[in-house]
Design an enzyme around this catalytic site. Structure first.
Site, PDB file in Angstrom:
ATOM      1  N   LYS A  50     -10.279   0.785  -2.354  1.00  9.57           N
ATOM      2  CA  LYS A  50     -10.185   0.474  -0.928  1.00  9.57           C
ATOM      3  C   LYS A  50     -10.321   1.757  -0.107  1.00  9.57           C
ATOM      4  O   LYS A  50      -9.430   2.593  -0.114  1.00  9.57           O
ATOM      5  CB  LYS A  50      -8.846  -0.195  -0.608  1.00  9.57           C
ATOM      6  CG  LYS A  50      -8.625  -0.423   0.896  1.00  9.57           C
ATOM      7  CD  LYS A  50      -7.243  -0.985   1.193  1.00  9.57           C
ATOM      8  CE  LYS A  50      -6.960  -1.001   2.693  1.00  9.57           C
ATOM      9  NZ  LYS A  50      -5.613  -1.541   3.007  1.00  9.57           N
ATOM     10  N   ASP A  95       0.858  -1.183   0.000  1.00  9.59           N
ATOM     11  CA  ASP A  95       0.000   0.000   0.000  1.00  9.59           C
ATOM     12  C   ASP A  95       0.900   1.240   0.000  1.00  9.59           C
ATOM     13  O   ASP A  95       1.404   1.649   1.052  1.00  9.59           O
ATOM     14  CB  ASP A  95      -0.903   0.013   1.238  1.00  9.59           C
ATOM     15  CG  ASP A  95      -1.975  -1.075   1.216  1.00  9.59           C
ATOM     16  OD1 ASP A  95      -1.707  -2.164   0.659  1.00  9.59           O
ATOM     17  OD2 ASP A  95      -3.048  -0.854   1.790  1.00  9.59           O
ATOM     18  N   LYS A 130      -6.690   3.613  -3.194  1.00  6.93           N
ATOM     19  CA  LYS A 130      -7.064   3.608  -1.780  1.00  6.93           C
ATOM     20  C   LYS A 130      -7.205   5.046  -1.314  1.00  6.93           C
ATOM     21  O   LYS A 130      -6.387   5.898  -1.658  1.00  6.93           O
ATOM     22  CB  LYS A 130      -5.984   2.861  -0.992  1.00  6.93           C
ATOM     23  CG  LYS A 130      -6.149   2.853   0.516  1.00  6.93           C
ATOM     24  CD  LYS A 130      -5.023   2.022   1.145  1.00  6.93           C
ATOM     25  CE  LYS A 130      -4.982   2.167   2.657  1.00  6.93           C
ATOM     26  NZ  LYS A 130      -3.900   1.368   3.271  1.00  6.93           N
TER      27      LYS A 130
END
Length: 231
Positions: free
Chosen positions: A188, A95, A158
């Site tokens: 996300k 991430d 995200k």
């Protein structure tokens, strides 16, 4: 209430059970892993210095690791090296945080190049998620950054680190991100997903994964809803 709410087990399999506090210890991460297995979450998400993790045999728990966290103001070569080391130490997913300042300045080609550098260190089938810090961006900037992420080969966009003062995920941002990436990437939300209602709202907006630190509370409520037979 009309909702796409499925059941507690399905919600659990959408969750990256997250612990990114600077004061987190190895014992805290061991407890996080045990909780994740008990709850049935998809993964644990931790800081890179906590690797390698010991995941009990016979489980399918994935390991997600942040990169360039939380500011994103690292050279691309540093982010790429950090991601490569995390993969070497057992991470399944990365991430990464973009350079939000580059996005605010309209330097979207630089944002794309930054993501591409990390993507080169995270070969498929390893997963790359790109944290865009949506609360700090305008709608037009969110769209441009998501387009850059898809062009660079990201698997997910995200919303947030959870550490930015502008805030975390919103339904509006998730919907806009979903509209932008379409079927080319997944979305996300993270930062501020603290209740089952939050999780379901994000699910309804198109999210396929959730970053949650308070997973126990969310999933306890989901289990109660399952017992009641309706949301």
């Amino acid at each position: 209430m009309t909702s796409l709410y499925p059941d507690a087990a399905t919600v659990a399999r959408m969750i990256d059970h997250t612990l990114l506090k600077p004061e987190a210890t190895a014992a805290d991460v061991t407890a996080l892993i045990a909780e994740a297995i008990e709850l049935g979450t998809y993964s644990v998400c931790v800081s890179p210095s906590m690797l390698p993790l010991t995941i009990p045999a016979g489980t399918d728990l994935k390991v997600a690791v942040v990169c360039g966290f939380p500011s994103g103001k690292h050279h691309s070569s540093i982010k790429a090296a950090e991601a490569a080391l995390a993969i070497e130490q057992g991470a399944d997913e990365i991430d990464m945080v973009i350079d939000v300042g580059a996005a605010k300045a309209g330097r979207f080609a630089d944002v794309q190049a930054d993501i591409a550098a990390v993507r080169a260190s995270v070969p498929g089938p390893k997963v790359l998620k790109v944290i865009i810090e949506s609360a700090a961006l305008t709608d037009a900037e969110i769209v441009a950054v998501c387009q850059a992420a898809v062009a660079a080969g990201a698997d997910f966009v995200k919303t947030s680190t959870g550490f930015h003062p502008a805030g975390g995920a919103t339904v509006h941002a998730v919907q806009l991100m979903m509209q932008t990436v379409g079927d080319r990437a997944q979305v996300k939300p993270s930062g501020g997903v603290r209740s089952l209602a939050d999780a379901v709202a994000m699910f309804d907006a198109g999210a396929t994964r959730l970053g949650v630190s308070g997973s126990t509370a969310v999933l306890s409520h989901a289990a109660a809803v399952d017992l009641a037979g309706s949301y």
